[in-house]
Design an enzyme around this catalytic site. Structure first.
Site, mmCIF file in Angstrom:
data_model
loop_
_atom_site.group_PDB
_atom_site.id
_atom_site.type_symbol
_atom_site.label_atom_id
_atom_site.label_comp_id
_atom_site.label_asym_id
_atom_site.label_seq_id
_atom_site.Cartn_x
_atom_site.Cartn_y
_atom_site.Cartn_z
ATOM 1 N N ASN A 230 4.077 4.630 18.621
ATOM 2 C CA ASN A 230 4.165 5.678 17.611
ATOM 3 C C ASN A 230 5.376 6.575 17.759
ATOM 4 O O ASN A 230 5.783 7.206 16.807
ATOM 5 C CB ASN A 230 2.898 6.528 17.650
ATOM 6 C CG ASN A 230 1.719 5.760 17.098
ATOM 7 O OD1 ASN A 230 1.758 5.285 15.970
ATOM 8 N ND2 ASN A 230 0.679 5.600 17.911
ATOM 9 N N GLN B 289 0.873 -1.179 0.000
ATOM 10 C CA GLN B 289 0.000 0.000 0.000
ATOM 11 C C GLN B 289 0.910 1.229 0.000
ATOM 12 O O GLN B 289 1.552 1.532 0.989
ATOM 13 C CB GLN B 289 -0.883 -0.005 1.257
ATOM 14 C CG GLN B 289 -1.895 1.150 1.261
ATOM 15 C CD GLN B 289 -2.384 1.507 2.663
ATOM 16 O OE1 GLN B 289 -1.709 1.235 3.639
ATOM 17 N NE2 GLN B 289 -3.550 2.109 2.744
ATOM 18 N N ASN C 251 48.708 -20.571 34.277
ATOM 19 C CA ASN C 251 48.494 -19.317 34.971
ATOM 20 C C ASN C 251 49.117 -18.175 34.182
ATOM 21 O O ASN C 251 50.321 -18.155 33.952
ATOM 22 C CB ASN C 251 49.115 -19.394 36.370
ATOM 23 C CG ASN C 251 48.789 -18.187 37.220
ATOM 24 O OD1 ASN C 251 47.767 -18.132 37.882
ATOM 25 N ND2 ASN C 251 49.658 -17.183 37.169
ATOM 26 N N HIS D 223 44.567 -10.723 36.138
ATOM 27 C CA HIS D 223 44.716 -9.269 36.236
ATOM 28 C C HIS D 223 45.251 -8.655 34.950
ATOM 29 O O HIS D 223 46.263 -9.128 34.407
ATOM 30 C CB HIS D 223 45.702 -8.865 37.341
ATOM 31 C CG HIS D 223 45.841 -9.816 38.479
ATOM 32 N ND1 HIS D 223 45.286 -9.569 39.708
ATOM 33 C CD2 HIS D 223 46.479 -11.014 38.599
ATOM 34 C CE1 HIS D 223 45.589 -10.561 40.532
ATOM 35 N NE2 HIS D 223 46.307 -11.453 39.881
ATOM 36 N N LYS E 168 39.543 -12.584 23.720
ATOM 37 C CA LYS E 168 38.918 -12.589 22.397
ATOM 38 C C LYS E 168 39.344 -13.838 21.651
ATOM 39 O O LYS E 168 40.529 -14.156 21.628
ATOM 40 C CB LYS E 168 39.380 -11.348 21.627
ATOM 41 C CG LYS E 168 38.654 -11.109 20.328
ATOM 42 C CD LYS E 168 39.565 -10.479 19.288
ATOM 43 C CE LYS E 168 40.467 -11.526 18.628
ATOM 44 N NZ LYS E 168 41.215 -11.039 17.467
#
Lengths: 480, 480, 480
Positions: free
Chosen positions: C242, C85, C392, C378, C366
Site C-alpha cells: 500500500n 470499476q 591494443n 585504461h 558503446k
C-alpha cells in the site's frame, strides 16, 4: 501552572574515554548533527533555559555549539548557562554546580535532567513525559524502559500498588531485584525546590555522603511525595552513547526513523537499510533512491528525481526530474531540472548545472557552470569554466586551469563544439559557435564561429607499422 | 594431569557436494583464511598434534595447508598427521583410521574431535570446554547448544538428575525427544583409552555393526563413567558449513565478531553491517570507516586514517592521517602519511606513495612511486614511473609505458610540472624542474629546468566553425 | 471434480493514494516484474480465466499487461476479462461487477479472489490452498496468518471445535477478539454459486446494505456450509503493498527467496543482504557474487563467472569464466568467455566482447565490438567501433564518433596498436597491423601495416622551464 518555568540540565562534562578517540564523543557527528547539537535541541525543545555542564574538551564543545547556533539560529529565544565541572565528580556534583547558577529561580521551577549523550528521545515522547508529570502532579518523574534482565542499568523498584519506591543500581541489587525488567532510562523532571531540599538534606547527613540523583527519589518518597516513572514504549529512545558501537546503534535507530518517515511521505527506496539520509535533507516526492545512496548535509531534492545506486550527494541541490546515475559523487553542486549526471561523475564545489545539462562518465567538474543543454559526456576535467547553452565538450577534453601557480578561467560561448582530446589552456575564451578540432591544444582565444586547430597533419609511413614491430620484437626483453 | 597430551582429530574427508562447487568447501575463503586453515588453527589451539582425516581433494588440501604453514609459521611446535580416508565411510570409520596412527599414544591421552567445516568456536569457548572436562573428570565431554525444536540435529537426552544419557539422532527420536531443544554441537573430547575400548566393544558385537561417535557416549554411560555436555551460550559457534548459505552465515558470524571488536577498540564505523574486514587486518585508532568499506588481506591502517564509502583496500598499508576517498580501489599499495587518494582512484600493485601525495579521481597508478608532495589529480595513467618531490602531473597525462612488446620506465625529477593531456613515451627521463607544455607528446629526455613542447601552433580559421556546421548539417543523416 | 473451472478475480481498481506517486502502485517494479505482472502470474497460475477489476490508471495498467504478454507469451492458453470499476466502491461492488461478466459460468465454477497488490504467495502455497479446498469440500476457503495482536487486520473467529465462524474487522472487534492472533490474509476461494447467492441475499436485506466479501463467510456458516481457513506458515506471504515501505518489504521478502534459492543452487554470495538479483536472471554455477552486486533484468551468467563488488549488470550476458571487477556498470552488453572487465568499466548498449577481451578502468564502450584478445585497458572512450583480434587500444584513446550532427564508425583491423592519448576521428579505418603513434589525431584511413603519426616534433628550450616559473611566479596572484 501556565507560567511554569522549565530549566534543562545537560550532563556534558564526562571524559568519554570508551570512545577511544581524541575527539570528545559529544562532538561526533550523528546523521548531520553532532551529539552535543542534538543534546541542545532535545534539551531546549520544551525549556528555554539550558544549563550545560561541561568539563572535558569544554572549549571545543562551547565553540562547536556557538557555531551551530550562529548557522541555525537555534539559540533564538533561548538561554544557555555554561557550568564548568572539572574534574568530573559525577552527576550529583554536577547538579550541585548547576543549582548554584540557578539561585534566583523559584522553587516551583521544574528541572529536566538528561545526559549529553542520550539524544534519541522523540519530541512526542518528551511532550508526553512533561504532560504526564504535570497532570499527575508528581514532584519527580523519570523515564523508564523494559530491558532483558542481564543488564547493568538501575532497577525500578515499585511497591505492590505499582508505585515507584526507588531505583536500585544493578551492583547493589538483590538477586530478586536483578530480575526486574524495568530500568531507569536516565531522564528526570522534578521541581527545583525538591532538588534543593534533597541535596541539602542528604549531603548534611554525613560528611562523606555523596549525593546521587536517584537518592532524590527515595528522599521524595520518604516525604510521601509522588514519584512517577513513565515507561518508554520504544526502549531504543533511552540509548546513551559511550563507545563506537553505541554511536552506530544510535545512527541506526535515527536512520530507521528518518527513512521510514520519507517512505511514508512517498520516497521510493530500493533498500532503506543501505540508504543514508542526514536529518536536514529535504526531499519532494515522487523521488527514487536506488541501493546504497547517501544524501548528506543540507541536500535538497525536488520532485521526480532519481538517484542511482551508491551515489553520494552532499550539500547539493537536485532540481526537478534530474537524474543522478550510479557511482556519482556530488558535493556542493547544483543540478538543474531534467539534467543527467553520471554514472561515475564527480561534481565538486561550485558546480552549477542549468536545465537539461548532461555530465557523463569519468567527468570531473569544479567551480564551473554549464548553461541549458550543454554537455560533457566522457572523460573530461572541467575546472573554473563557464560554458554557454548547447555547447558540446568532447570526450577527453581538459581545461588546463592551473599553471603550477595560479588557477585561470575558461570562457566558452553558446553552441561551441569542442573536439575530443582537446586541451584548453586557460585563461582562454571561445566565442559563440566556435569549433575546436579534435586533439587541439587551444592557447589563444577563438572568435565566434571560428574554427580552431592546433594539431599536426597526419603522416602515413607505409609498412611503418611492420618495421616498428620488427624493431620492437628484436629488442624486446619480455612479452607482457 | 600436568603432562596430559591432547590430540586433535579433524574430519576433513567429505565430498562437500552440497556446496556445488568444483572447489572443496574446505578450500573456500572465510574472511582471509580458508576453512581448512581455520580448522587447523582451531584444532591446534590447545593440542600440539593434529590428525587430519582427508579424502576428497586431499592433495589440494594438503598443499594449501602446507603453503599456509610456510607463510604463517603456524606449524612451528606442532605436528600434523595426515590420514587418508577414501572412500568417506563416515566419522566412525575415520576415527578408526585415526586410532591406527595413534597406536603409540597412551590411553590417558585426550582426543579432541571436530568437523573440518565447523570452525566458529571462540578460543575462550575451547578453553572453558577443556577446563571443564578436566575439572569434572569426565571421560567424555561434548559441546551442546539450544536450538528451535524443528531441526535435524541429534538430541541430548538427560536423566532426571540432568546427567547426559545419550544422543539420539533426529531420525530415530521419539516425538517427545524431538521436543528437546538441546542438540549435539559435534565437538568431542575424550580419553584415547575410552575411544579404543568403545570401538573394539561396539564393532565386535555384530559383524555389520557400524560405529558412530555418539555410541561412545552410551558405552561410557553403560560403564557408569561420567559424560558431560557443555552448553554453548552462543549457538552460532556450532555452525558447520555445508552449502553456500552456511558459508555466508559463517562469514556474518565472524564478521560481527571482528567488527564489534574493532568498534570497541575505537574504530568508528558508519555501518558495520556493510563493512568487510578480513581477520588479519590491523587498525590503529582513531580510524573512520565509512559505509561499505572493504579491508582485505593483510591491510594495515595507521592512526588517523579515514576510508571513504565503498572503497576496497587489499593487502595495502595506509600510513597515519592518510585519507582514502570514496570509490577507491587499492591493491598491494603503500599510501604515505597525510596522503590523499580518490575518489575514484585505483592504486595497483607496486604503488608507493610517500607523505602528502595526492592522487585524484579517475587516476590509475601501477608499479610507480610518488615522492613527498607529488600530485596526479585527474584522469591519468601512471605506470612504471618514478616521480620526484612536489612534481605535478597534469590532468589527462598518460605514461606510454607499453609499446606492444615491452614495458618501459619513466623517470620524473623533483618539481617537474607536466601540462595536461601530455603523453610521456617511455623510456624517457625528465630532469628536476622541467616543464612540459599541455598536450605534448614527449619522446625524448628533458634536461633539468628545460621546457618541453611537442605540439602544433594554433591555427584559427575565421568563420571556419560556421562553415563546418553548414557542411555537416547538409550531410547529416540524423540528429542525435 | 476433474473438470472444475477456476476463475480468478483480481482487485486492481484502487487509487493507491498512500503510495504518493503519480504512478499506480500496480505499475511499480518489484525485482524485474511490475506488481500487476506478478498479480497476473499469481492469478493465472492455476486458473485459465482471470477477471481483472481495473479503475485507477486502467489504460496504463491494460497497456502494461498487454506489453508483458507480448514479450513473455504469458497470455497463451489464458483469458483476461477486463472489468472496469470506476469509482472504486470497495471489493463487494467490484465482485458484483465481476459476476456480471461471469453470467454464463456454472454455479460449480470456483472463484479465486485476491488483491492486485498481494503478490507474494508461493506457488506451493497456492497449490496446497486449492487442494485443501477441494479435499475438505469447503464451499469457501480463505488464507489466514498469525500476527502480533496490535494490528488492524480482520480477526478469524473460530468456535470451540476450531471451526471458522466469521471474520470480524478490527474496528468492530471486541477486546477479546482483538487478542486473536489469526487474521484474514485476504485470499478467497469459493464456488460461484455461493457467491451469487450470498450477494443477492445480503444486498436484498436492506436497501442500504453494502456487501463485504467477508459477509459471505457468515452467510455460508448460516447455511451450515463448511468454511475453511488455511493458515499460512509464512505470514509474509500475505503482505499487501500500500505504500513505499510495503513495496520495500515485498522486495526484501522476494529477494531473500531468490538469493536463498541461488545459494542453495551453488552461487557463492559474499553478502546476500546487499545483493540484488531480479527474478528473471539466470546463473550457472559455480558463480561468485561479491558484496553489493546487482544483477538486473534478463541478465544471464554462465559458469565460472565472478562479479566484483558493487558492480551493476543489467540485461547482459557474461560468458563462462569471465570476470567483472568492482565498480563496473554494464547494460545490454555481451561479455565473452574468459574476458576481463573493470574495475570502473562502463559497457553500454551494443557492446559485444568476444573471448579473452580486456576492458580496463575508466573505459567506456558503446555500440562496439572487440574481437578475441583485443584490449582497451585504461581511460578510453570507444563508440561505434569495430576492433579486430588482438588489437591494443592505448590509454586515453578516444574515438571521435560524433561531429555535433552525426555518429560515425571506426573500423580497426587485427593486431592494430594504438598509442596512448590518440584520437581517431570517425569515419576512419585502420588496416590490420597498423600502428598509431602516441598522441596522434588520426583523421584519414591507415593502410594495413602502416604507421600513422599526427603529432609535432619535440622542441626543448633549455632553461625554458626555469624561465616559465620565474614569469609565472611574478604574475601569480595566489598559490593554490
Amino acid at each position: 501552572m501556565a507560567e511554569l518555568k522549565i530549566i534543562s540540565v545537560v550532563m556534558a562534562a564526562g571524559a568519554s574515554t570508551r570512545m577511544r578517540s581524541p575527539l570528545s564523543k559529544l562532538l561526533h557527528p550523528l546523521l548531520g548533527y553532532s551529539i552535543i547539537e542534538r543534546a541542545w535541541n532535545q534539551a531546549s525543545f520544551i525549556s528555554s533555559d539550558v544549563c550545560m555542564i561541561i568539563g572535558h574538551q569544554r572549549d571545543e564543545i562551547k565553540k562547536s555549539l556557538e557555531a551551530y547556533w550562529q548557522a541555525s539560529g537555534h539559540l533564538e529565544g533561548k538561554k544557555c548557562l555554561w557550568v564548568v565541572q572539572d574534574p568530573p565528580l559525577g552527576t550529583g556534583d554536577a547538579l550541585k554546580k548547576a543549582l548554584s547558577v540557578l539561585e534566583k529561580e523559584s522553587d516551583e521551577a521544574q528541572v529536566f535532567i538528561m545526559g549529553g549523550d542520550a539524544v534519541l528521545l522523540r519530541p512526542t515522547t518528551l511532550k508526553d513525559f512533561f504532560q504526564n508529570h504535570f497532570q499527575t502532579k508528581s514532584v519527580l518523574s523519570f523515564l523508564s524502559a523494559h530491558f532483558q534482565p542481564n543488564n547493568s542499568y538501575g532497577r525500578v523498584v515499585r511497591d505492590s500498588q505499582g508505585n515507584v519506591q526507588k531505583i536500585v543500581e544493578a551492583k547493589n541489587a538483590s538477586p530478586e531485584q536483578l530480575q526486574i525488567t524495568e530500568i531507569n532510562a536516565g531522564f528526570y523532571l522534578c521541581s527545583l525546590g525538591l532538588l534543593r531540599e534533597a541535596i541539602s538534606k542528604i549531603t548534611a547527613n554525613a560528611k562523606t555522603a555523596e549525593f546521587y540523583l536517584t537518592d532524590a527519589i527515595e528522599y521524595a518518597r520518604g516525604q510521601n511525595l509522588l514519584v512517577t516513572a513513565a515507561v518508554l514504549m520504544d526502549a531504543t529512545e533511552s540509548l546513551g552513547i559511550n563507545n563506537q558501537e553505541d554511536l552506530f546503534m544510535a545512527r541506526r535507530v535515527l536512520q530507521n526513523r528518518i527513512n521510514q518517515r520519507w517512505m511514508i511521505e512517498g520516497v521510493r527506496m530500493d533498500d532503506p537499510s543501505s540508504t543514508w539520509i542526514d536529518e536536514a535533507v529535504e526531499i519532494d516526492v515522487p523521488a527514487h533512491l536506488e541501493m546504497g545512496v547517501q544524501l548528506r548535509g543540507h541536500t535538497k531534492i525536488q520532485s521526480g528525481v532519481r538517484v542511482g545506486s551508491y551515489s553520494i550527494v552532499e550539500d547539493s541541490v537536485l532540481a526537478a526530474d534530474s537524474v543522478i546515475e550510479a557511482f556519482s559523487h556530488l558535493k556542493q553542486a547544483q543540478v538543474g531540472a531534467e539534467s543527467q549526471v553520471g554514472p561515475f561523475a564527480r561534481l565538486r564545489a561550485g558546480t552549477n548545472l542549468a536545465e537539461k545539462v548532461k555530465i557523463g562518465n569519468f567527468v570531473e567538474v569544479k567551480k564551473s557552470s554549464f548553461a541549458r543543454g550543454a554537455k560533457a559526456n566522457h572523460l573530461s576535467y572541467i575546472g573554473d569554466t563557464q560554458i554557454g547553452e548547447d555547447s558540446n565538450i568532447g570526450a577527453g577534453t581538459i581545461t588546463c586551469n592551473y599553471d603550477g601557480y595560479d588557477k585561470h578561467k575558461t570562457l566558452i560561448g553558446k553552441n561551441v563544439f569542442i573536439g575530443s582530446n582537446s586541451s584548453l589552456v586557460a585563461p582562454v575564451e571561445l566565442g559563440d559557435g566556435a569549433v575546436v578540432g579534435a586533439g587541439s591544444v587551444i592557447t589563444a582565444n577563438l572568435p565566434a564561429h571560428s574554427l580552431g586547430l592546433a594539431r599536426s597533419d597526419q603522416k602515413v609511413l607505409n609498412e611503418g607499422g611492420k618495421k616498428f614491430r620488427e624493431k620492437r620484437q628484436k629488442s624486446s626483453k619480455f612479452e607482457s
